[in-house]
Write an enzyme that holds these catalytic residues in place. Structure first.
Site, PDB file in Angstrom:
ATOM      1  N   LYS A 121      -2.589   5.008  -7.412  1.00 50.68           N
ATOM      2  CA  LYS A 121      -3.818   4.247  -7.165  1.00 50.68           C
ATOM      3  C   LYS A 121      -5.016   5.135  -7.488  1.00 50.68           C
ATOM      4  O   LYS A 121      -5.745   5.588  -6.599  1.00 50.68           O
ATOM      5  CB  LYS A 121      -3.823   3.763  -5.710  1.00 50.68           C
ATOM      6  CG  LYS A 121      -4.472   2.422  -5.531  1.00 50.68           C
ATOM      7  CD  LYS A 121      -4.066   1.791  -4.221  1.00 50.68           C
ATOM      8  CE  LYS A 121      -5.014   0.703  -3.778  1.00 50.68           C
ATOM      9  NZ  LYS A 121      -5.210  -0.387  -4.734  1.00 50.68           N
ATOM     10  N   ARG A 128       1.730   6.874  -0.381  1.00 50.11           N
ATOM     11  CA  ARG A 128       1.264   6.538  -1.730  1.00 50.11           C
ATOM     12  C   ARG A 128       0.009   7.327  -2.080  1.00 50.11           C
ATOM     13  O   ARG A 128      -0.159   7.748  -3.235  1.00 50.11           O
ATOM     14  CB  ARG A 128       1.030   5.027  -1.850  1.00 50.11           C
ATOM     15  CG  ARG A 128       0.900   4.554  -3.290  1.00 50.11           C
ATOM     16  CD  ARG A 128       0.907   3.048  -3.403  1.00 50.11           C
ATOM     17  NE  ARG A 128      -0.201   2.454  -2.674  1.00 50.11           N
ATOM     18  CZ  ARG A 128      -0.333   1.145  -2.459  1.00 50.11           C
ATOM     19  NH1 ARG A 128       0.566   0.288  -2.912  1.00 50.11           N
ATOM     20  NH2 ARG A 128      -1.370   0.681  -1.794  1.00 50.11           N
ATOM     21  N   GLU A 185       1.670  -6.684 -13.965  1.00 54.16           N
ATOM     22  CA  GLU A 185       0.959  -7.079 -12.741  1.00 54.16           C
ATOM     23  C   GLU A 185      -0.467  -7.455 -13.135  1.00 54.16           C
ATOM     24  O   GLU A 185      -0.818  -7.437 -14.316  1.00 54.16           O
ATOM     25  CB  GLU A 185       0.970  -5.947 -11.716  1.00 54.16           C
ATOM     26  CG  GLU A 185       0.266  -4.677 -12.181  1.00 54.16           C
ATOM     27  CD  GLU A 185       0.139  -3.619 -11.082  1.00 54.16           C
ATOM     28  OE1 GLU A 185      -0.018  -3.997  -9.906  1.00 54.16           O
ATOM     29  OE2 GLU A 185       0.180  -2.425 -11.409  1.00 54.16           O
TER      30      GLU A 185
HETATM   31  N1  PLP Z   1      -1.366  -3.598  -7.774  1.00 55.12           N
HETATM   32  C1  PLP Z   1      -2.613  -3.111  -7.897  1.00 55.12           C
HETATM   33  C2  PLP Z   1      -3.079  -2.748  -9.256  1.00 55.12           C
HETATM   34  C3  PLP Z   1      -3.427  -2.976  -6.762  1.00 55.12           C
HETATM   35  O1  PLP Z   1      -4.667  -2.497  -6.866  1.00 55.12           O
HETATM   36  C4  PLP Z   1      -2.920  -3.351  -5.504  1.00 55.12           C
HETATM   37  C5  PLP Z   1      -3.728  -3.190  -4.307  1.00 55.12           C
HETATM   38  O2  PLP Z   1      -3.577  -2.303  -3.529  1.00 55.12           O
HETATM   39  C6  PLP Z   1      -1.619  -3.851  -5.429  1.00 55.12           C
HETATM   40  C7  PLP Z   1      -0.876  -3.971  -6.582  1.00 55.12           C
HETATM   41  C8  PLP Z   1      -1.036  -4.270  -4.126  1.00 55.12           C
HETATM   42  O3  PLP Z   1      -0.611  -3.180  -3.374  1.00 55.12           O
HETATM   43  P1  PLP Z   1      -0.509  -3.261  -1.800  1.00 55.12           P
HETATM   44  O4  PLP Z   1       0.385  -4.398  -1.491  1.00 55.12           O
HETATM   45  O5  PLP Z   1       0.091  -1.963  -1.403  1.00 55.12           O
HETATM   46  O6  PLP Z   1      -1.871  -3.462  -1.280  1.00 55.12           O
HETATM   47  C1  COI Z   2      -5.928  -3.761  -2.086  1.00 56.79           C
HETATM   48  O1  COI Z   2      -5.290  -4.802  -2.135  1.00 56.79           O
HETATM   49  O2  COI Z   2      -6.050  -3.096  -1.051  1.00 56.79           O
HETATM   50  C2  COI Z   2      -6.570  -3.222  -3.262  1.00 56.79           C
HETATM   51  O3  COI Z   2      -6.856  -2.062  -3.278  1.00 56.79           O
HETATM   52  C3  COI Z   2      -6.873  -4.107  -4.370  1.00 56.79           C
HETATM   53  C4  COI Z   2      -8.287  -3.900  -4.796  1.00 56.79           C
HETATM   54  C5  COI Z   2      -8.358  -4.237  -6.217  1.00 56.79           C
HETATM   55  C6  COI Z   2      -9.226  -4.649  -3.923  1.00 56.79           C
END
Ligand code: PLP
Ligand code: COI
Length: 340
Positions: A183, A81, A219
């Site tokens: 991200k 990612r 989300e």
């Molecule tokens: N959506 C957003 C906007 C986020 O910042 C995050 C955090 O990483 C997620 C979803 C969840 O992603 P992950 O499960 O890969 O941490």
């Molecule tokens: C994460 O879950 O790792 C994120 O990056 C979310 C962040 C907004 C703390």
């Protein structure tokens, strides 16, 4: 020897740990990378990251398992990612195998900061990449830095695992064909006004809708969302403007393969929010945080699982996912990277 930290009362914050990983990109290539004790970054005043926010990041966690091992959860997916984010922002890709190696080295160098099993805390890892050389016209930098630091953390939402109250947001986080699916730091910069406002109004988070029709759920600012129907189906929004959460993708697999539940990735309409039995935010930081109430412009949608605790299916998902992460339940092949 674990550090003398009160693991149980940690918030989601920054604590300086011993070592972090740094690699610089110059003249078209990444250097070999190193661990350093220096937690500061000195930059040219005109660095690409400072002028045009040319930066992207990741988040993952290291856990102490029931067996006393230290592991990380699916770092290969974070590597992928970050590479996708880098391509979208015209940053050079940090090679995916080197990303995983940097994770291993950083955790190994900070083992004393990995919270013990059962403490409720974890070691959060923050890899990121930014334009470090000067740009004044709007264009990509020519030099970059990849860094990865570790910080022990507790729960993301104040008060630990408790049902959250969300509000449907009038501001957008992602445009169609924009950067919502990567991200990028800029996605979070533009959400700050909205999250401060949400907190001031007594909400835990903003629930974003699609910017084009404003009829579909996307989300929150920092997590994906899942819903449980009254007949126990796990439903999550399908959209190419949300971040492809690794937690959410893992949960959908766990729901189907471990719990035998039906799963659906589809449009979720604002108008059907009142029909669900349970809801939860999911992400690395959020883990699974139950949602108790969603407020749509004054209209309160109370999720039947209530404001006291998690709904039963959400709880099963939570127990299974954290069980896999902490070594209590056998993980699917390739999900767990053992550090020690
Ligand atoms: N959506 C957003 C906007 C986020 O910042 C995050 C955090 O990483 C997620 C979803 C969840 O992603 P992950 O499960 O890969 O941490
Ligand atoms: C994460 O879950 O790792 C994120 O990056 C979310 C962040 C907004 C703390």
């Amino acid at each position: 020897m674990a550090k003398d930290i009160d693991w149980g009362s940690l918030a989601f914050g920054y604590i300086k740990t011993d070592k972090r990983y740094v690699s610089n990109f110059k003249n078209g290539e990444w250097d070999e990378g190193t661990l350093t004790e220096d937690n500061t970054v000195v930059l040219n005043e005109c660095a690409g990251v400072l002028q045009y926010a040319q930066t992207c990041f990741e988040g993952l966690k290291a856990y102490t398992t029931e067996q006393g091992k230290v592991v990380v959860f699916r770092p290969d997916l974070n590597a992928q990612r970050l590479a996708d984010s880098a391509r979208r922002l015209e940053c050079p890709v940090f090679p995916e195998d080197r990303f995983v190696d940097a994770v291993v080295k950083t955790v190994e160098a900070n083992l004393e900061f990995v919270p013990p099993y059962g403490s409720g805390a974890t070691l959060y890892l923050r890899p990121y990449l930014f334009g470090s050389s000067e740009v004044i016209g709007v264009k990509p930098a020519t030099e970059y830095q990849f860094r990865l630091f570790a910080t022990p953390v507790g729960p993301y939402f104040k008060g630990g695992v408790r049902p959250l109250t969300l509000r449907i947001s009038d501001l957008d986080r992602a445009a169609p064909n924009g950067t919502g699916h990567v991200k990028a730091g800029l996605n979070y910069a533009m959400s700050l006004y909205n999250i401060v406002d949400a907190h001031n109004q007594g909400y835990d988070e903003n629930l974003y809708v699609d910017a084009k029709t404003r009829k579909m759920i996307e989300e929150t600012g920092g997590a994906n969302i899942i819903f449980i129907t009254k007949d126990n189906k796990v439903v999550t929004p399908k959209s190419d403007t949300i971040l492809p959460s690794i937690t959410r993708r893992s949960l959908m697999y766990v729901a189907k393969e471990y719990l035998g539940l039906e799963v659906e990735e589809r449009d979720v309409m604002v108008s059907e929010l009142g029909d669900f039995a349970e809801a939860g935010l999911c992400g690395t930081a959020a883990v699974i945080s139950p949602v108790g109430k969603i407020v749509d412009h004054g209209e309160e949608i109370c999720i039947p699982s209530g404001m006291e605790g998690m709904g039963p299916i959400t709880q099963k998902l939570y127990d299974t996912l954290t069980g896999i992460q902490m070594g209590r339940i056998e993980a699917p092949e390739g999900w767990i990277k053992i550090i020690k």
